[in-house]
Write an enzyme that holds these catalytic residues in place. Structure first.
Site, mmCIF file in Angstrom:
data_model
loop_
_atom_site.group_PDB
_atom_site.id
_atom_site.type_symbol
_atom_site.label_atom_id
_atom_site.label_comp_id
_atom_site.label_asym_id
_atom_site.label_seq_id
_atom_site.Cartn_x
_atom_site.Cartn_y
_atom_site.Cartn_z
ATOM 1 N N GLU A 376 38.446 40.996 46.322
ATOM 2 C CA GLU A 376 39.795 41.552 46.263
ATOM 3 C C GLU A 376 40.635 41.055 45.079
ATOM 4 O O GLU A 376 41.668 40.416 45.262
ATOM 5 C CB GLU A 376 40.523 41.287 47.582
ATOM 6 C CG GLU A 376 39.836 41.953 48.761
ATOM 7 C CD GLU A 376 40.516 41.722 50.109
ATOM 8 O OE1 GLU A 376 41.442 40.886 50.171
ATOM 9 O OE2 GLU A 376 40.112 42.369 51.091
ATOM 10 N N GLU A 494 34.159 45.487 53.041
ATOM 11 C CA GLU A 494 34.943 45.017 54.183
ATOM 12 C C GLU A 494 35.583 46.209 54.858
ATOM 13 O O GLU A 494 36.212 47.050 54.222
ATOM 14 C CB GLU A 494 36.048 44.038 53.756
ATOM 15 C CG GLU A 494 35.577 42.622 53.499
ATOM 16 C CD GLU A 494 36.737 41.648 53.298
ATOM 17 O OE1 GLU A 494 37.871 41.952 53.744
ATOM 18 O OE2 GLU A 494 36.511 40.593 52.673
#
Length: 584
Positions: A376, A494
């Site tokens: 991320e 994810e």
């Protein structure tokens, strides 16, 4: 100049639409409009779109194209009738082509040591066409050279009416002294009856020693992850966090042995684990905590990295694969606090050095199959240069890893926003459309978006009156187009939820249907598999989502397994054919 749409009367039904979406379908009247990534058509620009039709003639003589506030009549040349394909290219307000696009695909071949070998390039059409399509091809040197490493070849491919795939076989010459990967290319030109969408395929000649030391390696072919026989496989992964946190060790070992938990993962149908780590756990003197040594006696006195060795070794014994995930720099929760892949303590050079060490350590482990380069990087930009250019950094990091572990897959996450707006951290991959990551070793790149439901953050689309029907178009615009357009495979790195919020359940149903190819936004052809994925998380101590395991670290949340089971496939083919669907 402006947004475009196409309206027409048609008595059949659309089975699959690409580079557009259905705005309305009332009676026999259809209106299609551009996706987010191709909706705005510049002056004198063009955009290709198409759909598969089922059950009727494809006479679209009443077609009307609107660009901005102007409209013009037009015609579409059909690729067939019932069960056929219709497509077109919109330019300045009219759509007249319907021609299929042509693409060359990458390939991999092991270096022959005594006799010649063959590198086989697949060349494909985007859809079947009613007339013949031809395209010229020729090999081009890369780090491998014609005459020394392969035999130059050129010619013309002809796709007969209805044919969508052809192959070009190139002879690879033996080189027993090869010690690194070499590449050459196949270039397409002079198309007739079609347009060239991807003119260049790349062949990677791998050192035989590397491929035989780690048999069963995975690589990519278009939007598929395939095994060494070229058979599509799917990674059904689960994230097991802890090495990135204060314990610097996989969590839950205070309750159970690592072997028992990994055995349970296999029993539930997972074939791979995403293991987050931090740079700090690799520092000298780092210590793991939170372990019941009566249940994990072989971990006594080991460093965090040595404990990771134990998990890697056991995974190899039971057939699990591992993807290492650089989750953050210092030990802690979540991604690196500055939203980048480096910080004041751990430079990009240090992060790369740690990746190189891990690649050397596990290159031939048999279980570690890839590197999720960073978790991320939401404050990174996609392209543009400068120290926060994630696309450039991911390229450098991926090349560094492959120089030490050439058989690994390289997983590249998205950023958090682009000039058109923000998305989930790690989920924004719109930039790939214009600035893809290109690695030194072909057939290794997998894009890895993250995507979450309303309970994690109430994004605007969750309150749209059209929710959850609006979700497939959103998935496609942000990351799914990469799979749909055959650019590269997708591993949804994810996604997760407690599945207690009704909106979360709707999101989960929408995204699973999307990845199964049950919507018009994403198509999974027969013989292929949909996007791979990694559920967040195995751990029950994930505050946002909970885990596959409940709080006792043993009992399974069956609602989550029921959701995931339709998406689970094995890694081992049955009788040399396709991989089997997993049932638990």
């Amino acid at each position: 100049q402006g947004n475009w749409n196409v309206s027409f009367d048609f008595t059949g039904s659309t089975v699959n639409v690409w580079n557009a979406h259905v705005v309305s379908h009332v009676g026999n009247h259809y209106v299609l409009a551009g996706q987010d990534y191709d909706a705005n058509l510049p002056a004198n620009g063009e955009v290709s779109f198409g759909f598969q039709a089922d059950g009727a003639s494809t006479d679209l003589s009443n077609l009307m194209v609107t660009v901005g506030n102007s409209a013009a009549g037009g015609t579409v040349t059909s690729g067939g009738t019932t069960g056929g394909t219709t497509g077109g290219t919109t330019t300045g307000g009219t759509d007249t082509s319907g021609l299929p696009s042509i693409a060359a695909h990458d390939t991999v071949v092991a270096e022959p040591t005594d006799t010649v070998g063959t590198a086989t390039f697949n060349v494909t059409l985007s859809h079947a066409y009613a007339s013949a399509v031809t395209v010229d091809y020729a090999t081009v040197d890369g780090t491998a050279s014609a005459g020394n490493d392969y035999t130059a070849t050129h010619g013309t491919l002809t796709f007969a009416a209805g044919q969508t795939s052809q192959q070009v076989a190139v002879t690879v010459l033996p080189d027993p002294a090869l010690t690194s990967t070499e590449t050459f290319g196949l270039h397409l030109s002079n198309a007739s009856g079609g347009t060239i969408a991807d003119a260049n395929g790349s062949a990677s000649i791998l050192d035989t020693a590397l491929t035989t030391e780690n048999p069963g390696y995975l690589h990519t072919d278009g939007n598929q992850i395939v095994n060494d026989a070229g058979i599509p496989v799917q990674l059904n992964s689960v994230s097991w966090f802890g090495f990135e946190g204060g314990n610097m060790c996989a969590n839950g070992l205070w309750t159970r042995s690592y072997e028992s938990m990994m055995d349970q993962m296999v029993q539930l149908g997972f074939n791979s684990i995403r293991i987050p780590y931090c740079d700090q756990m690799l520092d000298a003197g780092s210590q793991a905590t939170g372990i019941d040594f009566t249940q994990n006696p072989d971990l006594v006195g080991l460093s965090p990295l040595q404990i990771l060795d134990k998990i890697v070794d056991y995974a190899d014994k039971i057939g699990l694969k591992i993807i290492l995930d650089h989750h953050r720099n210092e030990a802690g929760a979540g991604t690196t606090s500055n939203g980048l892949w480096y910080d004041a303590q751990y430079s990009q050079a240090q992060v790369i050095s740690n990746w190189e060490m891990l690649a050397d350590r596990y290159a031939n482990s048999g279980s570690v199959i890839g590197a999720d380069l960073h978790n991320e990087p939401y404050n990174g930009t996609w392209g543009g240069g400068g120290p926060n250019d994630w696309q450039a950094a991911a390229t450098a990091m991926g090349d560094a890893v492959l120089a030490h572990a050439p058989n690994w897959l390289i997983f590249v996450e998205g950023v958090g926003s682009d000039p058109t707006g923000s998305y989930w951290w790690g989920g924004d991959l719109k930039g790939v459309a214009t600035d893809p990551v290109v690695l030194d070793v072909a057939n290794r790149l997998v894009y890895s978006p993250h995507d979450y439901p309303d309970s994690i953050y109430p994004q605007t689309w969750f309150s749209d009156p059209n929710y959850p029907a609006n979700e497939p178009a959103i998935f496609n615009a942000e990351w799914g187009y990469i799979y749909q357009q055959n650019i590269a495979p997708i591993w949804l790195g994810e996604w997760g939820s407690n599945l207690t919020d009704p909106k979360d359940v709707q999101w989960a149903q929408a995204i699973t249907a999307y990845m199964e190819g049950q919507t018009s936004s994403l198509t999974v052809p027969a013989g292929d598999l949909g996007p791979s994925w990694s559920w967040w998380a195995w751990n029950p101590n994930s505050g946002d989502t909970g885990g596959i395991l409940t709080d006792d670290w043993t009992t399974v949340n069956l609602n989550k397994i029921d959701l995931l089971q339709p998406l689970m496939y094995g890694l081992i083919p049955t009788d040399g054919g396709a991989v089997a669907h997993v049932t638990t």
